[in-house]
Design a protein around this motif. Structure first.
Motif, PDB file in Angstrom:
ATOM      1  N   ILE A  55       0.843  -1.189   0.000  1.00 38.70           N
ATOM      2  CA  ILE A  55       0.000   0.000   0.000  1.00 38.70           C
ATOM      3  C   ILE A  55       0.884   1.246   0.000  1.00 38.70           C
ATOM      4  O   ILE A  55       2.090   1.167   0.293  1.00 38.70           O
ATOM      5  N   TYR A  56       0.304   2.399  -0.324  1.00 40.79           N
ATOM      6  CA  TYR A  56       1.051   3.655  -0.284  1.00 40.79           C
ATOM      7  C   TYR A  56       0.907   4.293   1.097  1.00 40.79           C
ATOM      8  O   TYR A  56      -0.208   4.439   1.610  1.00 40.79           O
ATOM      9  N   ASN A  57       2.054   4.658   1.703  1.00 45.87           N
ATOM     10  CA  ASN A  57       1.981   5.354   2.981  1.00 45.87           C
ATOM     11  C   ASN A  57       1.793   6.857   2.749  1.00 45.87           C
ATOM     12  O   ASN A  57       1.664   7.300   1.605  1.00 45.87           O
ATOM     13  N   ARG A  58       1.807   7.623   3.819  1.00 41.10           N
ATOM     14  CA  ARG A  58       1.538   9.066   3.710  1.00 41.10           C
ATOM     15  C   ARG A  58       2.674   9.843   3.039  1.00 41.10           C
ATOM     16  O   ARG A  58       2.541  11.023   2.756  1.00 41.10           O
ATOM     17  N   GLN A  59       3.795   9.165   2.812  1.00 41.51           N
ATOM     18  CA  GLN A  59       4.909   9.798   2.087  1.00 41.51           C
ATOM     19  C   GLN A  59       4.916   9.406   0.606  1.00 41.51           C
ATOM     20  O   GLN A  59       5.805   9.809  -0.146  1.00 41.51           O
ATOM     21  N   GLY A  60       3.938   8.605   0.187  1.00 38.15           N
ATOM     22  CA  GLY A  60       3.851   8.195  -1.199  1.00 38.15           C
ATOM     23  C   GLY A  60       4.727   7.024  -1.558  1.00 38.15           C
ATOM     24  O   GLY A  60       4.987   6.767  -2.739  1.00 38.15           O
ATOM     25  N   ASN A  61       5.208   6.288  -0.541  1.00 33.85           N
ATOM     26  CA  ASN A  61       6.062   5.121  -0.783  1.00 33.85           C
ATOM     27  C   ASN A  61       5.265   3.835  -0.626  1.00 33.85           C
ATOM     28  O   ASN A  61       4.362   3.747   0.210  1.00 33.85           O
ATOM     29  N   LEU A  62       5.623   2.824  -1.435  1.00 37.40           N
ATOM     30  CA  LEU A  62       4.980   1.522  -1.305  1.00 37.40           C
ATOM     31  C   LEU A  62       5.565   0.778  -0.111  1.00 37.40           C
ATOM     32  O   LEU A  62       6.775   0.589  -0.021  1.00 37.40           O
ATOM     33  N   VAL A  63       4.722   0.385   0.796  1.00 36.01           N
ATOM     34  CA  VAL A  63       5.143  -0.350   1.989  1.00 36.01           C
ATOM     35  C   VAL A  63       4.157  -1.493   2.220  1.00 36.01           C
ATOM     36  O   VAL A  63       3.048  -1.507   1.685  1.00 36.01           O
ATOM     37  N   GLU A  64       4.566  -2.461   3.026  1.00 40.24           N
ATOM     38  CA  GLU A  64       3.685  -3.579   3.320  1.00 40.24           C
ATOM     39  C   GLU A  64       2.698  -3.189   4.420  1.00 40.24           C
ATOM     40  O   GLU A  64       3.080  -2.612   5.443  1.00 40.24           O
ATOM     41  N   GLY A  65       1.437  -3.479   4.171  1.00 43.97           N
ATOM     42  CA  GLY A  65       0.404  -3.155   5.136  1.00 43.97           C
ATOM     43  C   GLY A  65      -0.707  -4.189   5.103  1.00 43.97           C
ATOM     44  O   GLY A  65      -0.526  -5.303   4.583  1.00 43.97           O
ATOM     45  N   PHE A  66      -1.848  -3.808   5.620  1.00 46.10           N
ATOM     46  CA  PHE A  66      -3.006  -4.699   5.659  1.00 46.10           C
ATOM     47  C   PHE A  66      -4.142  -4.090   4.835  1.00 46.10           C
ATOM     48  O   PHE A  66      -4.387  -2.881   4.894  1.00 46.10           O
TER      49      PHE A  66
END
Length: 397
Positions: A41-52
């Protein structure tokens, strides 16, 4: 919760909601007893990170409270969010529902009807397993005119992202990457091809999703759903025809059209369907005609697949039709309903003899006959080679 951004608003316009959550070091996230899946998913910085990721379904109009639990080892943290479904039939509205015999969506703006027992399947007769499902939700959306986007937030243009910055140039809300190049291609594909029709209804997106030939995710086969037109892995103009999820039986679509159109203008009203053309092996608009109900201000036509749909109004005829001394309305009707096409770009040529192809098309349209593109052709002088496809049947007398 990264999406939706509840710091900005908790109002959506949909009966379902995709929730994207960051939960560092969490083993699992549950919505009631249903686990969220791990994904990028995209975090608040616009980077792809693993999430739920989890999709909440069957949201009612008005306020909905959604409970969840984050599990880390033996520790469990419970939470709740409040979401308001505006349930308003405007651009950007979305709705999901499993296939039913009758489906009325967006305040009767669109209605689908299928024979009892109709299910969804992968669009291929050559696959051993057709991947049948009656639980897979169909996605309905009211799209924008120009690019066909249903969700502008998840699929923004760079010009829209520029407006989403504060005085210091920092991103305020939207961290999704722009889809400029894809949107430009989509815009070209969705342009009205003749220059003789104008929209008479909103642009409607209807989709059952896609399934690969060797799909092995049982949950996706049975419960997977329709997708948005600019889905990252399945853009509407790049999909493999055989991977499309389609109904097992022919159905009908009924669309409401602009209430300002007068009853006597019914011959000029038709439905456009953007779908895969198996003759030309391309995606394009097809004029599928339709039966007009002037009292209800609706038009109904048969469908075998999903895609974009729109009511169109023919607002420009041909000079040699306008000047015809006895058959103008009939000729306009035949053209506006997609039954006969013009000979040249600026001439209809009404005095030409009817060709075999035109006569067959009249029968197919009048009796709503489904077409079969597989196997040998009926006529030896009509070629299936794509080089000869244009209005192939019309080119042989």
């Amino acid at each position: 919760i990264v999406y939706p951004n509840l710091e900005r608003t908790n109002v959506i316009n949909s009966n379902f909601l995709r929730i994207e959550m960051l939960a560092e070091s969490a083993d699992a996230v549950y919505f009631k007893k249903d686990p969220a899946r791990k994904g990028w998913i995209y975090n608040r910085q616009g980077n792809l990170v693993e999430g739920f990721i989890y999709e909440v379904s069957d949201l009612r109009a008005g306020t909905n409270r959604i409970k969840f639990s984050v599990v880390r080892g033996e520790q469990q943290i419970d939470g709740e969010i409040e979401i308001v479904n505006a349930n308003t039939s405007i651009e950007g509205a979305t709705y999901k529902s499993p296939i039913k015999s009758r489906m009325k969506i967006f305040d009767n703006l669109v209605e689908l009807e299928f024979p009892k027992g109709t299910m969804l399947r992968r669009n291929s007769d050559e696959t051993i397993n057709p991947y049948l499902s009656d639980k897979r939700p169909i996605l309905f959306g009211i799209a924008e005119d120009q690019y066909g986007r249903v969700d502008k937030y998840r699929y923004p243009l760079s010009t829209e992202l520029q407006k989403d910055r504060d005085e210091d140039g920092e991103i305020i809300d939207n961290f999704y990457p722009s889809i400029d190049s894809k949107a430009r291609i989509g815009k070209n594909y969705l342009a009205e091809p003749t220059g003789r029709f104008r929209p008479a209804s909103p642009l409607i997106w209807i989709d059952g999703g896609t399934l690969k030939e060797n799909a092995d995710d049982i949950n996706d086969i049975i419960y997977g759903s329709g997708k948005l037109p600019y889905d990252e892995s399945d853009i509407f103009y790049e999909r493999n025809e055989e991977d499309l999820v389609v109904p097992t039986n022919r159905g009908t679509i009924t669309l409401s059209y602009n209430s300002n159109i007068r009853a006597e203008a019914w011959p000029y009203i038709t439905i456009y369907h953007y779908r895969y053309n198996p003759e030309k092996h391309v995606y394009e608009w097809k004029n599928i005609g339709g039966v007009v109900d002037t009292k209800k201000q609706t038009i109904t036509a048969p469908i075998d697949t999903f895609g974009y749909f729109r009511v169109m109004y023919m607002n420009q005829s041909f000079d040699d039709v306008v000047g015809h001394n006895w058959a103008r309305i009939d000729l306009d009707t035949l053209y506006s309903k997609g039954i006969m096409v013009n000979k040249f770009s600026n001439q209809f040529v009404p005095e030409e003899n009817v060709t075999r192809g035109e006569f067959v098309t009249l029968l197919v349209k009048a009796f709503e006959l489904p077409l079969d593109y597989e196997g040998p052709g009926t006529f030896y002088d009509v070629f299936k080679n794509p080089r000869f496809i244009g209005n192939a049947l019309y080119e042989y007398k």
